[in-house]
Write a protein that holds these residues in place. Structure first.
Motif, PDB file in Angstrom:
ATOM      1  N   LEU A 114       0.791  -1.281   0.390  1.00  0.00           N
ATOM      2  CA  LEU A 114       0.217  -0.122   0.080  1.00  0.00           C
ATOM      3  C   LEU A 114       0.752   1.250   0.063  1.00  0.00           C
ATOM      4  O   LEU A 114      -0.012   2.307  -0.791  1.00  0.00           O
ATOM      5  N   THR A 117       2.850   1.823  -3.249  1.00  0.00           N
ATOM      6  CA  THR A 117       1.937   2.143  -4.647  1.00  0.00           C
ATOM      7  C   THR A 117       1.646   3.039  -4.721  1.00  0.00           C
ATOM      8  O   THR A 117       1.624   4.118  -5.377  1.00  0.00           O
ATOM      9  N   SER A 118       0.645   3.751  -3.021  1.00  0.00           N
ATOM     10  CA  SER A 118       0.703   5.400  -2.766  1.00  0.00           C
ATOM     11  C   SER A 118       1.451   6.236  -2.949  1.00  0.00           C
ATOM     12  O   SER A 118       1.638   7.725  -3.614  1.00  0.00           O
ATOM     13  N   LEU A 136      -4.126  10.594   3.999  1.00  0.00           N
ATOM     14  CA  LEU A 136      -3.943   9.581   4.688  1.00  0.00           C
ATOM     15  C   LEU A 136      -2.779   9.825   5.538  1.00  0.00           C
ATOM     16  O   LEU A 136      -2.339   9.502   6.619  1.00  0.00           O
ATOM     17  N   LEU A 137      -2.225  10.529   6.100  1.00  0.00           N
ATOM     18  CA  LEU A 137      -1.916  11.053   7.142  1.00  0.00           C
ATOM     19  C   LEU A 137      -3.193  10.231   8.668  1.00  0.00           C
ATOM     20  O   LEU A 137      -2.153  10.602   9.961  1.00  0.00           O
ATOM     21  N   PRO A 139      -5.148   9.007  10.104  1.00  0.00           N
ATOM     22  CA  PRO A 139      -4.634   7.640  11.091  1.00  0.00           C
ATOM     23  C   PRO A 139      -2.707   6.976  11.380  1.00  0.00           C
ATOM     24  O   PRO A 139      -3.247   6.790  12.881  1.00  0.00           O
ATOM     25  N   TRP A 140      -2.578   7.995  11.430  1.00  0.00           N
ATOM     26  CA  TRP A 140      -1.325   7.673  12.147  1.00  0.00           C
ATOM     27  C   TRP A 140      -0.840   8.828  13.184  1.00  0.00           C
ATOM     28  O   TRP A 140      -0.288   8.739  14.635  1.00  0.00           O
ATOM     29  N   VAL A 194      -2.521  -2.534   9.348  1.00  0.00           N
ATOM     30  CA  VAL A 194      -2.433  -2.161   8.286  1.00  0.00           C
ATOM     31  C   VAL A 194      -2.896  -0.571   8.199  1.00  0.00           C
ATOM     32  O   VAL A 194      -1.740   0.253   7.624  1.00  0.00           O
ATOM     33  N   TRP A 195      -4.065  -0.470   8.665  1.00  0.00           N
ATOM     34  CA  TRP A 195      -4.668   1.189   8.903  1.00  0.00           C
ATOM     35  C   TRP A 195      -3.817   1.908   9.265  1.00  0.00           C
ATOM     36  O   TRP A 195      -3.678   3.174   8.694  1.00  0.00           O
ATOM     37  N   PHE A 198       0.321   2.143   7.573  1.00  0.00           N
ATOM     38  CA  PHE A 198       0.368   2.498   6.576  1.00  0.00           C
ATOM     39  C   PHE A 198       0.941   3.786   6.103  1.00  0.00           C
ATOM     40  O   PHE A 198       1.829   4.299   4.954  1.00  0.00           O
ATOM     41  N   PHE A 200       2.486   6.123   7.333  1.00  0.00           N
ATOM     42  CA  PHE A 200       3.754   6.319   7.870  1.00  0.00           C
ATOM     43  C   PHE A 200       4.919   6.127   7.179  1.00  0.00           C
ATOM     44  O   PHE A 200       5.841   6.640   6.912  1.00  0.00           O
ATOM     45  N   VAL A 203       4.464   8.345   3.819  1.00  0.00           N
ATOM     46  CA  VAL A 203       5.732   9.415   3.376  1.00  0.00           C
ATOM     47  C   VAL A 203       6.992   9.123   4.445  1.00  0.00           C
ATOM     48  O   VAL A 203       7.617   9.500   3.011  1.00  0.00           O
ATOM     49  N   ILE A 204       7.789   7.783   4.904  1.00  0.00           N
ATOM     50  CA  ILE A 204       8.481   7.463   4.844  1.00  0.00           C
ATOM     51  C   ILE A 204       9.054   7.256   2.854  1.00  0.00           C
ATOM     52  O   ILE A 204      10.354   7.856   2.834  1.00  0.00           O
TER      53      ILE A 204
ATOM     54  N   ILE B  19      -5.168   5.604  -5.919  1.00  0.00           N
ATOM     55  CA  ILE B  19      -5.291   6.405  -4.581  1.00  0.00           C
ATOM     56  C   ILE B  19      -6.730   6.566  -4.365  1.00  0.00           C
ATOM     57  O   ILE B  19      -6.522   6.674  -2.386  1.00  0.00           O
ATOM     58  N   PHE B  25      -9.834   3.964   1.937  1.00  0.00           N
ATOM     59  CA  PHE B  25     -10.219   3.277   3.295  1.00  0.00           C
ATOM     60  C   PHE B  25      -8.654   3.929   4.671  1.00  0.00           C
ATOM     61  O   PHE B  25      -9.162   4.267   6.000  1.00  0.00           O
TER      62      PHE B  25
END
Lengths: 322, 287, 346
Positions: A114, A117-118, A136-137, A139-140, A194-195, A198, A200, A203-204, B19, B25
């Motif tokens: 994931l 890909t992103s 995307l950030l 969840p972290w 996973v949620w 991923f 984090f 971003v790395i 994406i 998700f």
């Protein structure tokens, strides 16, 4: 800190064109100049603190695992391998060990796919890239206990929005009791991990991608490499060290995590979803058997040794390269 | 030529779709928190077997009653206060230890500094799971059970190594020339740190403050182990543990709490993430 | 005793000697250039004088005082300009220039006055409120110089301060730097790898290689009487031609002394050579002629001739011509250790 050297007033009113001749105190070396001593003074407290509150407890964890220590009492005696002999044939322990392994491997594999890909898509210059990264950030950033709670509600046996959606789409005939079935419960736990991990990793990896020199990529384009060849032969190999960092963090956080399992299933149903961390908590803190809890937790040590070894290798390599 | 164009469009579309799915998700639980926090109970507690009731939207007007309940009838604000207290003290302790140590590792202790830095960082990776049992003993020896001070003592064990590592990276990124110039310009090493290094490291220090604070906000395991009374809990412990009474879940208030707590952290995180990642990967990216 | 002096100064990194026993003596008011290729130890030598590096052994004296490890950089009475200029990014130009004065405890009004004077000296008065990031390369260099000058140091140390400027600006900056040093009369050490800079700036030049000082002399002396083959080929562009005479001897001469026979006065004492021309580059002011010596014994030794525009002898590629060097410009070197053999000293 008072510095006699730097803040001395000028002696008298020296005419501007004449150099200031500082007093004798200025000339000699003081503690503030001694780099070796300063280094030790500045590093010492931290080293002591870390040794006292991480190093010693770490050793204590090992000692406790060979003892009959119980919560509430401060005295204990060493009992040799008794704790280990108690847990080794324990099916619950086997289950926890297996679950930890499964959880770590499966979730990290998914995270890596994931995240790469992103990151690759985001790096290809998508409009709205910053906004997507922010989303995307999320969840972290959220405290893991609160996120787990949200997932408990999402997987609720009566009100699960997942079940409703699957049913509405006609994909589900029966009913999914997410926390009532061991396999489904593990699926839920892995999903949450996973949620959580991923973003984090994304971003790395993204940082790694943007660190690849543009001219290398342009050279690959000029050489006629297509998207896939560029990805497989240029980007991914150059990404490897960064990806390793992401995976190391992922492995450490996932394999040792207690909160997700504790809040989602608390080891249930029928103690089938325990991982080493929750089992150690149950035996050591809730059950009061500190010795056995420590023995269970100690099985996480090999993971950490491997992670540490890889980290050191990576650091040494870059040290040479720097 | 046209084939190529068509293929590019397909690849692009696939990328967008991928994406979009991934982003969905990531944010779906937050959307769900949002819906739950504002739905009226009769809209909220409808069994998922009822396919005529779409749970993805508000079927009746939203309400603030769950949020009100959270602020007026629960200890949420006490937890906020506890969290801010522990966070502030831990951040202060972290800076006092990590800033000098980070600088020493970056500039003063030479070649073995690198190795010590890695060793320090590795202690950050030693998980709470291994340490909470010995910590339980230490906390009881210090008579800090069920006290916020137990967290103040324990939390720096992970914030200090981590922030030392980050700061070492920030200090290294300050050109050595500047420090040497200042030493020639008449300053001792200590004065150089005060007058040149610290002003230039402000953004790094700020990053460390933010991350130490968020690490404290996110911590759950130690809080769970050492804190038992509701009035002493922090946010990450109080919301999932104390808002759940037996089998009675106040889902509206729970989700309101989760959302209200998360959003500020998420925004701050996003502002600082680039510096953070740079600090974290400065070893791996250099190579 | 020199104003700045080093005695058997040594610095070893690991087991690599960076500076290998340097004795250097700089007279008061002198402009001495440390010249050498990168990695020759010139910067390390300067850093040891500044106190930024602790010598492995040896001694440093400034104005007759021993500068041991107990005298930190701040107390050595030096000012340094780094290649990067090392301007403090969080301070304005004025703040940068004032910084060393504040360290010395100069009173506020005096600081302001001296900053103004320093800025006037370099014509940067209007730049004072700006931050370094708002300045051009040339402006930054001036601010760095002003910062070095305002507190009237005993010694200036310059570490390649011109190498970040473009070629046009560099020539002007070189001239101004030299003028400034004459005006202030401050003892100056200047590190560079650029021999043009060294020749133009230095009262004397110290040529370094592999951590050792090979020769300390005036630019003229260095150019005309190089101490060994390294100095002979490092200084001058194109470098001195070196010809193998026998097993023990090399013969050297500068390309601009190597001319077609007709260019010499008939009475001149000329050492003759036959040159097979391979390639001619017309540079406008002069012609560079690449070829090999066509001698009886061997015909494979490459040489370069640098003909001024006043020498108009037509030269065709592939042809052999009579060339020559006046005997007084011929130098002899030992083939084994590269050292120059006696004779011809000025």
């Amino acid at each position: 800190m008072a510095l006699p050297s730097g803040t001395q007033p000028a002696s008298g009113s020296a005419p501007p064109a004449v150099a200031v001749r500082p007093g004798a105190a200025f000339r000699r070396r003081t503690l503030a100049d001694r780099e070796d001593l300063l280094g030790r003074l500045m590093l010492g407290p931290t080293l002591l603190y870390v040794i006292a509150l991480a190093g010693i407890p770490f050793l204590l964890a090992i000692v406790l695992s060979f003892s009959d220590a119980r919560a509430g009492s401060l005295s204990f005696s060493l009992v040799g391998l008794r704790n280990f002999l108690a847990i080794l044939p324990d099916p619950q322990f086997h289950r926890a060990l297996w679950n930890t392994l499964l959880l770590t491997v499966v979730s990290q594999a998914a995270v890596l796919v994931l995240a790469t890909t992103s990151a690759v898509i985001l790096d290809a210059g998508l409009p709205g890239r910053r906004a997507i990264r922010f989303l995307l950030l999320l969840p972290w950033a959220v405290p893991v206990s609160l996120a787990s709670l949200a997932w408990v509600w999402i997987f609720d046996s009566t009100f699960s929005v997942i079940n409703w959606t699957l049913k509405a789409l006609g994909l589900l005939r029966t009913w999914l009791f997410w926390f009532g079935d061991p396999a489904l419960a593990m699926t839920a736990i892995i999903t949450v991990h996973v949620w959580r991990m991923f973003p984090f990793a994304t971003v790395i990896v993204l940082a790694g991608l943007s660190a690849i020199p543009q001219d290398i990529r342009e050279a690959a384009v000029v050489d006629g490499a297509g998207f896939w060849r560029r990805l497989l032969q240029v980007d991914l190999p150059l990404l490897l060290p960064v990806a390793i960092v992401a995976v190391l963090f992922g492995v450490t956080f996932t394999s040792t995590d207690l909160s997700v399992v504790y809040l989602l299933t608390n080891g249930g149903p029928y103690n089938s979803t325990h991982v080493l961390a929750t089992l150690a908590f149950q035996r050591g803190i809730l059950g009061g058997d500190l010795g056995q809890g420590a023995a269970v937790a100690l099985f996480l040590l090999p993971v950490l040794v491997v992670v540490a070894a890889v980290m050191l290798r990576l650091a040494r390599r870059t040290e040479v390269g720097a | 030529m046209r084939m190529r164009r068509a293929r590019r469009v397909v690849v692009r579309a696939a990328q967008y779709a991928a994406i979009a799915l991934i982003t969905l998700f990531a944010v779906f639980p937050f959307y769900w928190m949002f819906l739950t926090a504002l739905k009226q109970n009769r809209d909220l507690y409808v069994g998922a077997t009822n396919l005529h009731h779409v749970p993805w939207v508000f079927n009746v007007p939203p309400t603030l009653e769950h949020v009100q309940l959270l602020f007026q009838r629960t200890a949420y604000l006490v937890w906020v206060r506890n969290t801010v207290f522990v966070g502030a003290v831990v951040v202060a302790i972290t800076l006092v230890f990590a800033a000098p140590a980070g600088y020493a590792l970056a500039r003063l202790v030479g070649r073995w500094g690198e190795r010590l830095g890695i060793a320090l960082f590795l202690t950050y990776l030693v998980p709470p799971t291994l340490l909470f049992i010995p910590f339980a003993r230490i906390v009881s020896v210090l008579h800090l059970q069920n006290s916020l001070w137990s967290l103040v003592v324990i939390y720096p064990t992970f914030t200090v190594p981590f922030c030392t590592w980050l700061l070492m990276g920030f200090f290294r990124s300050i050109p050595r020339d500047l420090e040497e110039q200042a030493m020639i310009d008449g300053y001792s090493r200590l004065a150089v740190i005060r007058k040149v290094v610290m002003p230039l490291a402000v953004s790094g220090l700020l990053t460390v403050v933010i991350f130490a604070f968020t690490l404290v906000m996110q911590e759950f395991v130690y809080a769970l182990t050492f804190i038992s009374s509701v009035q002493k809990m922090t946010l990450s412990l109080g919301v999932p543990v104390a808002l759940v009474r037996g089998d009675v879940f106040y889902w509206g208030s729970l989700m309101a709490a989760a959302l209200i707590t998360s959003i500020p952290i998420a925004i701050v995180y996003n502002l600082f993430i680039d510096r953070f990642v740079a600090g974290l990967t400065h070893g791996a990216l250099k190579g | 005793m020199g104003y700045v002096e080093t005695r058997d100064l040594r610095k070893v990194f690991g087991d690599v000697p960076a500076v290998d026993g340097v004795d250097l003596s700089v007279a008061e008011g002198e402009f001495l250039v440390l010249l050498g290729p990168s990695g020759c130890g010139k910067t390390t030598l300067m850093r040891m004088i500044a106190g930024l590096e602790t010598p492995t052994s040896g001694e440093v004296y400034i104005a007759g005082e021993r500068m041991d490890a107990d005298v930190p950089p701040r107390a050595r009475g030096i000012a340094m300009v780094f290649q990067s200029y090392a301007l403090y990014p969080h301070k304005t130009a004025a703040g940068n220039i004032a910084f060393p004065l504040e360290a010395a405890g100069v009173a506020r009004p005096a600081v302001t006055q001296r900053v103004q004077e320093g800025a006037a000296l370099f014509g940067i008065g209007r730049l004072l409120p700006r931050f370094p990031r708002q300045l051009s390369g040339g402006e930054r260099q001036r601010v760095a110089l002003a910062r070095a000058v305002v507190r009237s140091p005993k010694v200036f140390l310059f570490d390649e301060p011109l190498s970040n400027l473009d070629a046009k600006l560099r020539a002007l900056a070189r001239y101004e730097l030299k003028k400034l040093q004459r005006q202030l009369g401050t003892t100056t050490l200047y590190v560079t790898h650029d021999q043009v800079e060294a020749m133009g700036l230095g009262d004397r030049i110290a040529v370094m290689n592999h951590g050792r000082v090979l020769q300390v002399a005036t630019p003229r002396e260095i150019y005309d009487h190089p101490a060994d083959t390294f100095v002979a080929t490092f200084v001058g562009a194109p470098p001195m031609n070196l010809i193998e005479v026998d097993d023990r001897t090399l013969l050297g001469f500068r390309p601009e002394r190597f001319l077609p026979r007709p260019a010499f006065d008939p009475s001149a004492d000329v050492v003759p050579f036959r040159l097979r021309v391979q390639h001619v580059e017309n540079l406008g002011a002069d012609r560079l002629v690449y070829g090999v010596l066509d001698e009886r014994a061997r015909s494979d030794q490459p040489v370069i001739a640098d003909l001024p525009v006043t020498v108009t002898t037509p030269l065709g590629e592939g042809q052999v011509y009579d060339f020559g060097v006046e005997r007084r410009w011929v130098r002899y070197f030992d083939r084994q250790n590269g050292a120059r053999r006696g004779g011809g000293a000025a």
